[in-house]
Design an enzyme around this catalytic site. Structure first.
Site, mmCIF file in Angstrom:
data_model
loop_
_atom_site.group_PDB
_atom_site.id
_atom_site.type_symbol
_atom_site.label_atom_id
_atom_site.label_comp_id
_atom_site.label_asym_id
_atom_site.label_seq_id
_atom_site.Cartn_x
_atom_site.Cartn_y
_atom_site.Cartn_z
ATOM 1 C CE LYS A 137 0.385 -2.190 7.321
ATOM 2 N NZ LYS A 137 -0.925 -2.160 7.832
ATOM 3 N N GLY A 156 0.891 -1.368 0.066
ATOM 4 C CA GLY A 156 0.097 -0.042 0.172
ATOM 5 C C GLY A 156 0.799 1.234 -0.012
ATOM 6 C CG ASP A 207 -8.179 1.473 7.517
ATOM 7 O OD1 ASP A 207 -9.200 1.579 7.137
ATOM 8 O OD2 ASP A 207 -6.942 0.831 6.948
#
Length: 283
Positions: free
Chosen positions: A42, A22, A137
């Site tokens: 991540k 992303g 989110d």
């Protein structure tokens, strides 16, 4: 084969394959070389020292979270292998399952399944909010449906991606910087208007997710700006004929006024009752 150009982080976590990317981070399937197990890493984009200090603060808070309804944070750090380009990273539990977005693209969900998802995520948010953390989110792709390979237990919904970009400790940082975090289609009205996110913001987003479980349609489609601004003047279209009390419940969760929304602690028993009622109906 290891991901090229990325060393073993903290001397033990070896990135293997890129599984997602992303604007803020890349996610790798990786190997913990000490315990010989698979994990997820991540890896965030680089930042300055001020951002690194903020990352450390947030990592410390996220590391304290431990609940069966959330994907666990195993480790965290900052990769200084390229000193001029430091990159923070999170090492997370690698969960086997299907995310809710993929599931909705493949089939309709039964009412009892939707109730179970609502209960699992509300219970997780009750714990998260009690610990001073806001996810920010909540969206279908951040809800994992995990099956444990038995016929006795149903699949469980688990909330993932408590990463720095998508879920940070509740503070005045965003308000001071005028930033908005989250995914446009699922932002609360206060996030869309760049006001501080609160626990009620997660409830609004969860309401949109559960509505999508019924309709299989994104309530606020379109580009980022169009989608975010739409909810400032309009409520999501919630069908009047949803089963049981779902119409009223989703309208309460997606009220434009944060203080009017139920809390996660109030929703957990409501969804538990909905699970029991749906189970009796199925039986």
């Amino acid at each position: 084969m290891s991901a090229p150009g990325i060393p073993a982080l903290l001397g033990r976590y070896r990135p293997q394959t890129l599984v997602g990317k992303g604007g803020e981070a890349s996610v790798f399937r990786a190997t913990d070389e000490i315990l010989d197990r698979e994990v997820a890493i991540k890896l965030y984009r680089s930042g300055g020292e001020e951002e690194m200090a903020q990352y450390r603060t947030e990592q410390t808070a996220l590391a304290r979270l431990s609940h069966h309804g959330i994907v666990s944070l195993i480790d965290a750090g900052i990769d200084y292998s390229a000193p001029e380009d430091p990159r923070p990273f999170l090492v997370m539990e690698l969960v086997a399952g299907t995310d809710l977005a993929d599931t909705l693209s493949q089939r309709e969900l039964r009412t009892d399944e939707i109730a179970e998802i609502g209960y699992d995520i509300a219970e997780a948010l009750e714990y998260v909010h009690a610990n001073g953390v806001i996810h920010r989110d909540i969206k279908p792709s951040n809800v994992m449906l995990v099956s444990y390979g038995t016929t006795t237990f149903r699949a469980r919904a688990r909330l993932t991606d408590f990463g720095i970009a998508g879920g940070v400790v509740a503070s005045s940082h965003d308000e001071e910087e005028g930033k908005t975090t989250g995914t446009a289609a699922y932002l609360s009205p206060e996030q869309a208007s760049r006001r501080p996110a609160t626990a009620a913001s997660d409830i609004y987003s969860l309401g949109l997710v559960l509505l999508e479980c019924f309709t299989r349609t994104v309530a606020f489609p379109g580009g980022a700006v169009e989608s975010a601004l739409a909810r400032l003047t309009a409520d999501p279209a919630i069908p009047d004929d949803l089963p049981d009390d779902w119409t009223a419940l989703l309208r309460a969760m997606t009220d434009r006024q944060p203080e009017a929304r139920p809390t996660a602690a109030e929703l957990t028993p409501v969804f538990r009752d909905a699970v029991l009622a749906s189970s009796r109906a199925v039986a």
